[in-house]
Design a protein around this motif. Structure first.
Motif, PDB file in Angstrom:
ATOM      1  N   VAL A  44       1.756  -1.311  -0.107  1.00  0.00           N
ATOM      2  CA  VAL A  44      -0.125  -0.032  -0.165  1.00  0.00           C
ATOM      3  C   VAL A  44       1.095   1.104  -0.036  1.00  0.00           C
ATOM      4  O   VAL A  44       0.452   2.278  -1.167  1.00  0.00           O
ATOM      5  N   GLY A  45       2.499   1.316   0.700  1.00  0.00           N
ATOM      6  CA  GLY A  45       2.443   2.719   0.554  1.00  0.00           C
ATOM      7  C   GLY A  45       3.412   2.324  -0.191  1.00  0.00           C
ATOM      8  O   GLY A  45       3.903   4.024  -1.145  1.00  0.00           O
ATOM      9  N   TYR A  46       4.193   1.618  -1.289  1.00  0.00           N
ATOM     10  CA  TYR A  46       4.733   2.300  -2.560  1.00  0.00           C
ATOM     11  C   TYR A  46       3.754   2.505  -3.430  1.00  0.00           C
ATOM     12  O   TYR A  46       3.719   2.850  -4.538  1.00  0.00           O
ATOM     13  N   ALA A  51       1.300   6.511  -7.495  1.00  0.00           N
ATOM     14  CA  ALA A  51       0.327   7.172  -7.218  1.00  0.00           C
ATOM     15  C   ALA A  51       0.429   8.629  -7.281  1.00  0.00           C
ATOM     16  O   ALA A  51       0.092   9.889  -8.188  1.00  0.00           O
ATOM     17  N   ARG A  52       0.898   9.048  -6.144  1.00  0.00           N
ATOM     18  CA  ARG A  52       1.569  10.652  -5.891  1.00  0.00           C
ATOM     19  C   ARG A  52       1.916  10.898  -6.750  1.00  0.00           C
ATOM     20  O   ARG A  52       2.125  12.447  -7.265  1.00  0.00           O
ATOM     21  N   VAL A  53       3.427  10.418  -7.788  1.00  0.00           N
ATOM     22  CA  VAL A  53       3.934  10.741  -7.999  1.00  0.00           C
ATOM     23  C   VAL A  53       3.556  10.765  -9.956  1.00  0.00           C
ATOM     24  O   VAL A  53       3.973  12.051 -10.811  1.00  0.00           O
ATOM     25  N   ALA A  54       2.562  10.062  -9.982  1.00  0.00           N
ATOM     26  CA  ALA A  54       2.210   9.846 -11.859  1.00  0.00           C
ATOM     27  C   ALA A  54       0.941  11.072 -11.035  1.00  0.00           C
ATOM     28  O   ALA A  54       1.106  11.906 -11.939  1.00  0.00           O
ATOM     29  N   LEU A  55       0.639  11.123 -10.036  1.00  0.00           N
ATOM     30  CA  LEU A  55      -0.086  12.711  -9.594  1.00  0.00           C
ATOM     31  C   LEU A  55      -0.208  13.931 -10.145  1.00  0.00           C
ATOM     32  O   LEU A  55      -0.319  14.779 -10.547  1.00  0.00           O
ATOM     33  N   ARG A  56       1.084  13.997  -8.928  1.00  0.00           N
ATOM     34  CA  ARG A  56       1.881  15.174  -8.469  1.00  0.00           C
ATOM     35  C   ARG A  56       3.003  15.571  -9.622  1.00  0.00           C
ATOM     36  O   ARG A  56       3.511  16.811 -10.137  1.00  0.00           O
ATOM     37  N   SER A  57       3.335  15.032 -10.788  1.00  0.00           N
ATOM     38  CA  SER A  57       5.101  15.108 -11.640  1.00  0.00           C
ATOM     39  C   SER A  57       4.276  16.718 -13.301  1.00  0.00           C
ATOM     40  O   SER A  57       2.839  16.387 -13.625  1.00  0.00           O
ATOM     41  N   PRO A  58       5.140  17.272 -13.151  1.00  0.00           N
ATOM     42  CA  PRO A  58       4.720  18.323 -13.816  1.00  0.00           C
ATOM     43  C   PRO A  58       3.867  17.974 -15.681  1.00  0.00           C
ATOM     44  O   PRO A  58       4.995  17.310 -15.490  1.00  0.00           O
ATOM     45  N   LEU A  59       4.147  19.141 -16.227  1.00  0.00           N
ATOM     46  CA  LEU A  59       4.399  19.170 -17.519  1.00  0.00           C
ATOM     47  C   LEU A  59       5.370  19.556 -18.200  1.00  0.00           C
ATOM     48  O   LEU A  59       5.472  19.685 -19.310  1.00  0.00           O
ATOM     49  N   GLU A  60       5.828  20.406 -17.129  1.00  0.00           N
ATOM     50  CA  GLU A  60       7.649  20.572 -17.894  1.00  0.00           C
ATOM     51  C   GLU A  60       8.291  20.569 -16.730  1.00  0.00           C
ATOM     52  O   GLU A  60       8.490  21.126 -15.693  1.00  0.00           O
ATOM     53  N   LEU A 167      13.306  13.095 -17.345  1.00  0.00           N
ATOM     54  CA  LEU A 167      12.382  12.154 -17.912  1.00  0.00           C
ATOM     55  C   LEU A 167      10.774  12.312 -18.143  1.00  0.00           C
ATOM     56  O   LEU A 167       9.998  12.493 -17.648  1.00  0.00           O
ATOM     57  N   VAL A 168      10.896  11.874 -19.153  1.00  0.00           N
ATOM     58  CA  VAL A 168       9.735  12.073 -19.963  1.00  0.00           C
ATOM     59  C   VAL A 168       8.317  10.001 -20.530  1.00  0.00           C
ATOM     60  O   VAL A 168       9.519   9.612 -21.201  1.00  0.00           O
ATOM     61  N   THR A 169       7.949   9.922 -20.168  1.00  0.00           N
ATOM     62  CA  THR A 169       7.232   8.884 -19.184  1.00  0.00           C
ATOM     63  C   THR A 169       6.527   8.775 -19.467  1.00  0.00           C
ATOM     64  O   THR A 169       5.804  10.116 -18.862  1.00  0.00           O
ATOM     65  N   SER A 170       4.939   8.009 -19.338  1.00  0.00           N
ATOM     66  CA  SER A 170       3.704   8.143 -18.707  1.00  0.00           C
ATOM     67  C   SER A 170       3.588   7.956 -17.205  1.00  0.00           C
ATOM     68  O   SER A 170       4.575   7.521 -16.837  1.00  0.00           O
ATOM     69  N   ARG A 171       2.534   8.699 -16.971  1.00  0.00           N
ATOM     70  CA  ARG A 171       2.878   8.315 -15.385  1.00  0.00           C
ATOM     71  C   ARG A 171       2.897   7.577 -14.549  1.00  0.00           C
ATOM     72  O   ARG A 171       3.263   7.581 -13.654  1.00  0.00           O
ATOM     73  N   TYR A 172       2.019   6.350 -15.258  1.00  0.00           N
ATOM     74  CA  TYR A 172       1.788   5.324 -14.508  1.00  0.00           C
ATOM     75  C   TYR A 172       3.816   4.728 -14.120  1.00  0.00           C
ATOM     76  O   TYR A 172       4.237   3.928 -13.386  1.00  0.00           O
ATOM     77  N   CYS A 177      10.487   4.696 -13.164  1.00  0.00           N
ATOM     78  CA  CYS A 177      11.977   5.375 -14.015  1.00  0.00           C
ATOM     79  C   CYS A 177      12.930   6.328 -12.832  1.00  0.00           C
ATOM     80  O   CYS A 177      14.409   6.471 -12.769  1.00  0.00           O
ATOM     81  N   GLN A 178      11.927   6.483 -12.320  1.00  0.00           N
ATOM     82  CA  GLN A 178      12.869   8.403 -10.918  1.00  0.00           C
ATOM     83  C   GLN A 178      13.592   7.396  -9.966  1.00  0.00           C
ATOM     84  O   GLN A 178      14.887   7.230  -9.643  1.00  0.00           O
ATOM     85  N   LEU A 179      13.176   6.065 -10.069  1.00  0.00           N
ATOM     86  CA  LEU A 179      13.581   4.931  -8.469  1.00  0.00           C
ATOM     87  C   LEU A 179      15.319   4.601  -9.655  1.00  0.00           C
ATOM     88  O   LEU A 179      16.541   5.312  -9.111  1.00  0.00           O
TER      89      LEU A 179
END
Length: 237
Positions: A44-46, A51-60, A167-172, A177-179
């Motif tokens: 659940v933590g992961y 989900a948080r990274v997917a939701l909060r990553s900006p567009l630029e 890094l540019v990729t799908s939000r999921y 990729c960040q890790l």
């Protein structure tokens, strides 16, 4: 292509192809024990992190950076939906002057005769990619870890330092990729391919699967470092 080959094709890509590796299986067992021992709360933590990274990553990005675009399995040697979104985002960054250079990541996928990177380059050129922005192709990899390892070799400066990257990729896909990028020594920013986080069953499944991948990778490396298993820890370095 035989029916058996079609069934086995997904297992030859990504994390599945490592299942023959004893160190990877060791990490999987440790992760499973940790998962059971926490009553599932570890997962659940992961899941929340992905989900948080997917939701909060900006567009630029916050600055002009080298942009790394992750490929995805082609369909008839053409980028499929998710990959086109990633390419479109990198095109926009290049047009906005936010891309110092663009590197397309991805070798041959499945039965394709063209690499993911080459198909991405063709798509970008057709869409009017600005010629003033250098474009590089990384065409030797077949998963995200290899993508980044080969990108590291191509980007390393004479003093072996690495430039900061976007890094540019799908939000999921962003959290994993960040890790991996940080473990490989990159200073990273993340940018989501989609304008906003999609709310549909397919995307929720993707996020759930990515949380499992991330948990497996992270717990395995932490365990390897704890017990001093250098070879196992070096899998992600």
């Amino acid at each position: 292509m035989t029916h058996r080959s079609v069934l086995l094709k997904p297992l030859r890509r990504g994390i599945w192809r490592y299942l023959r590796d004893a160190d990877v299986l060791h990490g999987a067992v440790v992760t499973l024990v940790a998962l059971v021992g926490t009553g599932g709360l570890l997962y659940v933590g992961y899941l929340l992190h992905v989900a948080r990274v997917a939701l909060r990553s900006p567009l630029e990005p916050t600055r002009r950076l080298a942009v790394l675009v992750f490929g995805r399995m082609l369909v008839s040697d053409r980028p499929e939906h998710d990959y086109r979104q990633r390419l479109a985002r990198s095109l926009l960054l290049a047009q906005q002057g936010l891309a110092e250079r663009v590197m397309l990541l991805g070798g041959r996928s499945g039965g394709s005769t063209m690499t993911e990177a080459a198909a991405g380059e063709r798509w970008l050129r057709d869409e009017g990619f600005p010629g003033v922005v250098p474009m590089q192709l990384e065409q030797a990899s077949i998963d995200s870890l290899e993508n980044l390892r080969h990108a590291r070799s191509l980007l390393a400066r004479d003093d072996e330092s690495l430039p900061p990257v976007c890094l540019v990729t799908s939000r999921y896909h962003l959290a994993r990729c960040q890790l991996l990028a940080r473990r490989l020594g990159f200073d990273v920013e993340t940018v989501g391919a989609e304008a906003a986080l999609p709310r549909n069953v397919r995307y929720l499944r993707r996020i759930a699967l990515e949380a499992g991948y991330l948990m497996w990778i992270d717990i395995a490396v932490r365990w390897a470092r704890l017990i001093g298993h250098r070879r196992m820890a070096d899998r992600v370095s």
